[in-house]
Design a protein around this motif. Structure first.
Motif, PDB file in Angstrom:
ATOM      1  N   UNK A   1      20.050  57.712  38.535  1.00  0.00           N
ATOM      2  CA  UNK A   1      20.484  56.416  37.970  1.00  0.00           C
ATOM      3  C   UNK A   1      19.688  55.722  36.826  1.00  0.00           C
ATOM      4  N   UNK A   2      20.118  55.183  35.932  1.00  0.00           N
ATOM      5  CA  UNK A   2      19.499  54.360  34.946  1.00  0.00           C
ATOM      6  C   UNK A   2      18.978  53.028  35.666  1.00  0.00           C
ATOM      7  N   UNK A   3      17.866  52.809  35.026  1.00  0.00           N
ATOM      8  CA  UNK A   3      17.056  51.462  35.413  1.00  0.00           C
ATOM      9  C   UNK A   3      17.877  50.292  34.912  1.00  0.00           C
ATOM     10  N   UNK A   4      19.146  50.344  34.467  1.00  0.00           N
ATOM     11  CA  UNK A   4      19.692  49.253  34.131  1.00  0.00           C
ATOM     12  C   UNK A   4      20.715  48.502  35.272  1.00  0.00           C
ATOM     13  N   UNK A   5      20.501  49.325  36.499  1.00  0.00           N
ATOM     14  CA  UNK A   5      21.522  49.311  37.649  1.00  0.00           C
ATOM     15  C   UNK A   5      20.859  49.618  38.875  1.00  0.00           C
ATOM     16  N   UNK A  31      27.048  51.840  34.303  1.00  0.00           N
ATOM     17  CA  UNK A  31      27.037  50.608  33.773  1.00  0.00           C
ATOM     18  C   UNK A  31      26.878  50.563  32.316  1.00  0.00           C
ATOM     19  N   UNK A  32      26.410  51.831  31.541  1.00  0.00           N
ATOM     20  CA  UNK A  32      26.181  52.081  30.294  1.00  0.00           C
ATOM     21  C   UNK A  32      26.562  53.325  29.782  1.00  0.00           C
ATOM     22  N   UNK A  33      26.114  53.333  28.379  1.00  0.00           N
ATOM     23  CA  UNK A  33      26.272  54.677  27.747  1.00  0.00           C
ATOM     24  C   UNK A  33      25.310  55.791  28.268  1.00  0.00           C
ATOM     25  N   UNK A  34      24.003  55.378  28.557  1.00  0.00           N
ATOM     26  CA  UNK A  34      23.053  56.523  29.270  1.00  0.00           C
ATOM     27  C   UNK A  34      23.569  56.761  30.338  1.00  0.00           C
ATOM     28  N   UNK A  38      24.467  60.702  31.276  1.00  0.00           N
ATOM     29  CA  UNK A  38      24.079  61.467  32.211  1.00  0.00           C
ATOM     30  C   UNK A  38      24.922  62.158  33.009  1.00  0.00           C
ATOM     31  N   UNK A  39      26.035  61.618  33.331  1.00  0.00           N
ATOM     32  CA  UNK A  39      27.266  62.008  34.219  1.00  0.00           C
ATOM     33  C   UNK A  39      27.748  63.129  33.542  1.00  0.00           C
ATOM     34  N   UNK A  53      34.957  62.905  30.175  1.00  0.00           N
ATOM     35  CA  UNK A  53      35.029  61.659  29.211  1.00  0.00           C
ATOM     36  C   UNK A  53      34.654  60.688  30.470  1.00  0.00           C
ATOM     37  N   UNK A  54      33.423  59.847  30.537  1.00  0.00           N
ATOM     38  CA  UNK A  54      32.862  59.179  31.109  1.00  0.00           C
ATOM     39  C   UNK A  54      32.942  57.709  30.203  1.00  0.00           C
ATOM     40  N   UNK A  55      33.610  56.607  30.825  1.00  0.00           N
ATOM     41  CA  UNK A  55      33.493  55.445  30.335  1.00  0.00           C
ATOM     42  C   UNK A  55      33.139  54.431  31.071  1.00  0.00           C
TER      43      UNK A  55
END
Length: 90
Positions: A1-5, A31-34, A38-39, A53-55
């Motif tokens: 998981x990205x550190x923004x979440x 929560x973000x493009x990163x 990753x997904x 496609x992950x939005x």
């Protein structure tokens, strides 16, 4: 998981139904493009022949190709995210 979440503990028991355009499910902690990248990379490199496609704005992931939801759920979870199994109309 990205550190923004922070991790989400929410899960759903409903299994999405495949449609002609593939499987569609939510990942509320994307929560973000990163996170989306990753997904996408985790699924496409693990299941050859898939297109993802992950939005992050809608929190939706769409997978076309030879997709089995149980496998996708395990891949997304291993990547550090929490896929819900809520069906999403194509």
């Amino acid at each position: 998981m990205c550190s923004c979440q922070k991790p989400s503990n929410a899960t759903s028991q409903t299994v999405p139904t495949p449609s002609q355009s593939g499987l569609h499910f939510r990942v509320d902690d994307m929560t973000c493009g990163h996170c989306a990248d990753t997904i996408k990379k985790a699924i496409e490199t693990t299941v050859p022949g898939t297109t993802v496609n992950a939005d992050p704005a809608s929190k939706l992931v769409s997978v076309t190709g030879p997709a089995d939801f149980a496998a996708l759920r395990a891949i997304v979870t291993a990547a550090g995210y929490t896929p819900s199994a809520s069906p999403v109309a194509a």
